[in-house]
Design an enzyme around this catalytic site. Structure first.
Site, PDB file in Angstrom:
ATOM      1  N   ASP A  73       0.861  -1.179   0.000  1.00 56.76           N
ATOM      2  CA  ASP A  73       0.000   0.000   0.000  1.00 56.76           C
ATOM      3  C   ASP A  73       0.904   1.237   0.000  1.00 56.76           C
ATOM      4  OD1 ASP A  73      -1.586   2.140   0.695  1.00 56.76           O
ATOM      5  OD2 ASP A  73      -2.638   1.105   2.314  1.00 56.76           O
TER       6      ASP A  73
ATOM      7  N   TYR B 277     -11.709  12.645  -4.837  1.00 59.79           N
ATOM      8  CA  TYR B 277     -10.787  12.296  -5.930  1.00 59.79           C
ATOM      9  C   TYR B 277     -10.175  13.557  -6.527  1.00 59.79           C
ATOM     10  CZ  TYR B 277      -9.167  10.010 -10.270  1.00 59.79           C
ATOM     11  OH  TYR B 277      -8.418   9.528 -11.315  1.00 59.79           O
TER      12      TYR B 277
END
Ligand code: UDP
Length: 315
Positions: A58, A147
């Site tokens: 990650d 986003y």
């Protein structure tokens, strides 16, 4: 000696195409993904290639890598509205902490880095078409804001590292790209409509379907990214196909390619869904001598064939 490229988000749609591209051009590729929205199916072929190394990681956590790295392409992030609305905090963290970690890696490795931004940074644009000088019209607190703002921050921190630490960085602003390796259920317009047409389900049009997008076939997107990576320009560059279609026109083209009984049903327009979007690509043309070559109809034909093969003609 082969150069080494590290690709974050290697199991995603664009990331997996980048892995294929660099491997077939004799680079060594290190792919990083934590499989939040990416799938290993997209890198099945790469995994058999001795020049490919996959690391399940990650990017929000820092990473140490022993190998020398020449180039980094930072493409990790949920990218479909369905995905980033499902993972709002993670999307912000990947754009912020994740980008910072990868920029630090670029410093340690003295690597050139290209980061993936998006036409979403223009929000619901008040200028049309959009060129790189336009600052955009983003609602930071709307559902899409997670986003849009993650990517605006990605651009800001990349430029800060460039100015402060002289990182050799590039920023690509990608406009709606499509093709193989997009998950059929990722919720975006093209996979949704192809699936609906093949299954004779109704086309779900959000709003009145008059909103526009400019769709770029993945091969064109990849060639633009590569040319930008090899350039010495550090500001943002639009990579997209300026041919603009309304959503109803897009459905018309898909109907022409897939015989179907599907009818159109209208659903509520998601909040802050941009009304128009079309790239001005003057900069990419003059700087990179890049322009898209594949028309929407042709790109859709290839995409439809991919889905039919992948899902054994059942979706
Ligand atoms: N859209 C639609 N029906 C769908 C999926 C998307 O009408 O089943 C619309 C969506 O509202 C948007 C456009 O198609 O106006 C493009 O949506 P997509 O999710 O592909 O990309 P983005 O909104 O990020 O440009």
């Amino acid at each position: 000696m082969n150069k080494t490229v590290l690709i974050t988000g290697c199991c995603g749609f664009i990331g997996s195409h980048l892995c294929d591209f660099f491997l077939s051009n004799n680079f060594k590729v290190i792919g990083i993904d934590n499989l939040l929205t990416g799938v290993t199916q997209n890198i099945e072929k790469c995994l058999k290639n001795p020049n490919f190394l996959f690391i399940n990681h990650d990017v929000c956590y820092s990473i140490k890598i022993k190998n020398d790295i020449d180039f980094i392409l930072h493409f990790a992030s949920p990218a479909s509205p369905t995905d980033y609305i499902k993972y709002p905090i993670k999307t912000l963290q990947i754009g912020s902490r994740g980008t910072e970690n990868i920029l630090n890696l670029a410093i340690n490795k003295k690597a050139t880095i290209l980061v993936a931004s998006t036409s979403e940074i223009y929000g619901d644009p008040l200028e049309h078409p959009q060129n790189e000088k336009y600052y955009g019209n983003v609602n930071p607190v709307g559902p899409r804001g997670v986003y849009d703002e993650a990517k605006r921050y990605l651009e800001a921190i990349t430029m800060a590292y460039h100015r402060k630490f002289k990182v050799d960085s590039k920023i690509v602003r990608i406009f709606n790209t499509y093709g193989s390796n997009m998950r059929i259920n990722d919720g975006r317009a093209i996979p949704n409509f192809i699936k609906q047409a093949i299954n004779n389900e109704n086309f779900t049009v959000y709003g009145d379907g008059k909103q526009t997008r400019s769709f770029t076939y993945i091969d064109d997107t990849i060639s633009g990214i590569y040319k930008l990576l090899m350039s010495n320009y550090s500001g943002p560059v639009n990579i997209g196909n300026p041919s603009e279609y309304s959503i109803l026109e897009l459905i018309g083209i898909i109907r022409g390619l897939i015989p179907t009984n599907s009818k159109i049903i209208f659903k509520e327009l998601p909040e802050n869904d941009p009304k128009v979007r079309q790239p001005n690509i003057t900069l990419a043309q003059s700087l990179l001598n890049w322009r898209p070559k594949i028309e929407l109809r042709d790109g859709l034909k290839k995409t439809i064939l991919h889905y039919r093969k992948l899902h054994k003609f059942k979706l």
